[in-house]
Design a protein around this motif. Sequence first.
Motif, PDB file in Angstrom:
ATOM      1  N   TYR A  15     -42.179 -24.980 -57.109  1.00  0.00           N
ATOM      2  CA  TYR A  15     -41.333 -26.050 -57.616  1.00  0.00           C
ATOM      3  C   TYR A  15     -40.621 -26.815 -56.509  1.00  0.00           C
ATOM      4  O   TYR A  15     -40.256 -27.978 -56.657  1.00  0.00           O
ATOM      5  N   ASN A  16     -40.432 -26.149 -55.372  1.00  0.00           N
ATOM      6  CA  ASN A  16     -39.729 -26.782 -54.247  1.00  0.00           C
ATOM      7  C   ASN A  16     -40.646 -27.548 -53.305  1.00  0.00           C
ATOM      8  O   ASN A  16     -40.177 -28.083 -52.304  1.00  0.00           O
ATOM      9  N   ALA A  17     -41.931 -27.594 -53.602  1.00  0.00           N
ATOM     10  CA  ALA A  17     -42.828 -28.357 -52.725  1.00  0.00           C
ATOM     11  C   ALA A  17     -42.325 -29.794 -52.638  1.00  0.00           C
ATOM     12  O   ALA A  17     -41.992 -30.392 -53.662  1.00  0.00           O
ATOM     13  N   THR A  41     -47.561 -29.882 -41.244  1.00  0.00           N
ATOM     14  CA  THR A  41     -47.564 -29.443 -42.641  1.00  0.00           C
ATOM     15  C   THR A  41     -46.270 -28.692 -42.907  1.00  0.00           C
ATOM     16  O   THR A  41     -45.649 -28.149 -41.991  1.00  0.00           O
ATOM     17  N   PHE A  42     -45.902 -28.653 -44.171  1.00  0.00           N
ATOM     18  CA  PHE A  42     -44.681 -27.939 -44.541  1.00  0.00           C
ATOM     19  C   PHE A  42     -44.939 -26.437 -44.537  1.00  0.00           C
ATOM     20  O   PHE A  42     -46.057 -25.990 -44.853  1.00  0.00           O
ATOM     21  N   PRO A  43     -43.938 -25.654 -44.172  1.00  0.00           N
ATOM     22  CA  PRO A  43     -44.134 -24.195 -44.093  1.00  0.00           C
ATOM     23  C   PRO A  43     -44.475 -23.600 -45.461  1.00  0.00           C
ATOM     24  O   PRO A  43     -44.059 -24.121 -46.494  1.00  0.00           O
ATOM     25  N   ASP A  44     -45.190 -22.506 -45.428  1.00  0.00           N
ATOM     26  CA  ASP A  44     -45.570 -21.804 -46.661  1.00  0.00           C
ATOM     27  C   ASP A  44     -44.457 -20.811 -47.017  1.00  0.00           C
ATOM     28  O   ASP A  44     -44.652 -19.599 -46.995  1.00  0.00           O
ATOM     29  N   THR A  45     -43.293 -21.354 -47.313  1.00  0.00           N
ATOM     30  CA  THR A  45     -42.127 -20.527 -47.623  1.00  0.00           C
ATOM     31  C   THR A  45     -41.512 -21.031 -48.931  1.00  0.00           C
ATOM     32  O   THR A  45     -41.811 -22.156 -49.362  1.00  0.00           O
ATOM     33  N   PRO A  46     -40.638 -20.228 -49.562  1.00  0.00           N
ATOM     34  CA  PRO A  46     -40.106 -20.635 -50.876  1.00  0.00           C
ATOM     35  C   PRO A  46     -39.383 -21.985 -50.865  1.00  0.00           C
ATOM     36  O   PRO A  46     -39.348 -22.668 -51.892  1.00  0.00           O
TER      37      PRO A  46
END
Length: 490
Positions: free
Chosen positions: A14-16, A4-9
């Motif tokens: 919007y950057n998801a 999974t992608f990290p839970d960071t900005p």
Amino acid sequence: MHNTFPDTPVYTGYNAPGRFEGEIHDLEVVSGEVPKELAGTFFRVGPDPAYPPKLGSDIHFNGDGIVTAFTFKNGHVDFKARYAETDKFKLERAARKALFGAYRNPFTDVPEVAGQIRGTANTNVVYHHGRLLAFKEDSPPLAMDPHTLRTQGYYWFDGQFSSENAKFKSQTYTAHPKIDPKSGELFGFGYAAKGVATKDIAYYVADKEGRITHEAWFEAPYSAMVHDFVVTENYVAFPITPITSSLERAQRGESVFMWDSALPVYVGVMPRYGRGDQIRWFRGPTCFEAHFVNGFDKDGKVYIDGAQAQGNVFPFFPDVTGAPFNPKVVLPYLSRWTLDMNGDGETFGNERLSDSVVEFPCIDPRYAMRKYRHAWLLAQDPDRPFIHQKMVFNSLAHVDVVSGKTRTYFAGPNEGPQEPFFIGKGPDAAEGEGWVGALFCNLEKLTTDLRLFDALNVDAGPVCVIKLPVRLRPGLHGGWVHEKDLAHKP
Ligand SMILES: [Fe+2]
């Protein structure tokens, strides 16, 4: 294993990652009317990682490129999106995970991919001699079919998709090539042309049919990121700014690129078709300039307009001294450098053209490399609110570079505009006559729309708003191609 992608900005809101490929016919026009005479395609590309980062985190600039196309015809707009199928993308898709590590650092990759082309093709798309070329500045261009967006392969400007026997010997090619509107020639260069952090720069001119007609090699004063350059009618200029690079840092697994404010800016100028030993280096105070608006020369003086900040704009490239990121020096202003080829001076002049904070320029391409008047850019209007503090730009601006007069359009506190593109009204129209378009991201609703403006009256608001039913991750560069040019067969 990261699946999974990290839970960071970098990967949320919007950057998801969007990771969307497909086609949407007849986008809704939610306001105004699309001018019926518009026939052509707005191409753009941006980073959109296909897999979670190998090292647990990454910078925005290292995402895989997704190319998008908005095709206009008879008042209708159709949309396509496809990944640029780079070698990196294909290897990782086959493995179903990230194999390549940090931005521009091959020493952080899995050993099985050593020596492979690492580029993401995520920075710019340019159409030339019937080919749509997607660029990342650490790699050769990737050719894509402009009608289907299917990837054709890496391209060495000799009509072949193979590096064997290619005239083009550089390992890299810029993401900001320039087209001469009169001759149709394509100008480009590769920096770090002999490998990571090398000082070697290779300069290439290709004719309007894409054949390389000129090559020159030289060394920069220090190894650095050379993101953009400038071509005029008689000269070519290579600005070296202190986003330095280092092989040793790469080998230690550190950031290859770091800011070094102890170094001056150098600008190397040589005749347009000159040899490497003809380059002449001018020196100026340390500053940050990522993008140049245009350049021209007159009576032996070369003028270069760019968006100039005092210090390092990129927080993800650390300072060599360990100094913390300084947000007070990151605002870019439209500035003009003057380099006098007549005298024997070693420095260049620098003046501010506008007091607006601007970046991501476009111009009427018929005036590229020549004296010009009109530029469109993203602007930061300090008198307007920023709900989302991280969005640097909140407005679209038209700047008259002769008078300095600036007109801006502010879409609302949640709207983030992206790089504008210009559509000329026709070959006989005056400079700037036509439309300027830009994608706007609504940072609260997480939506994207495309707005077109009368190019010389952006402050009057859009003539039409075209809604996209999917969110697009913020992109980087692109531009408009007229339908008649898209008919060119390579
Ligand atoms: Fe760029």
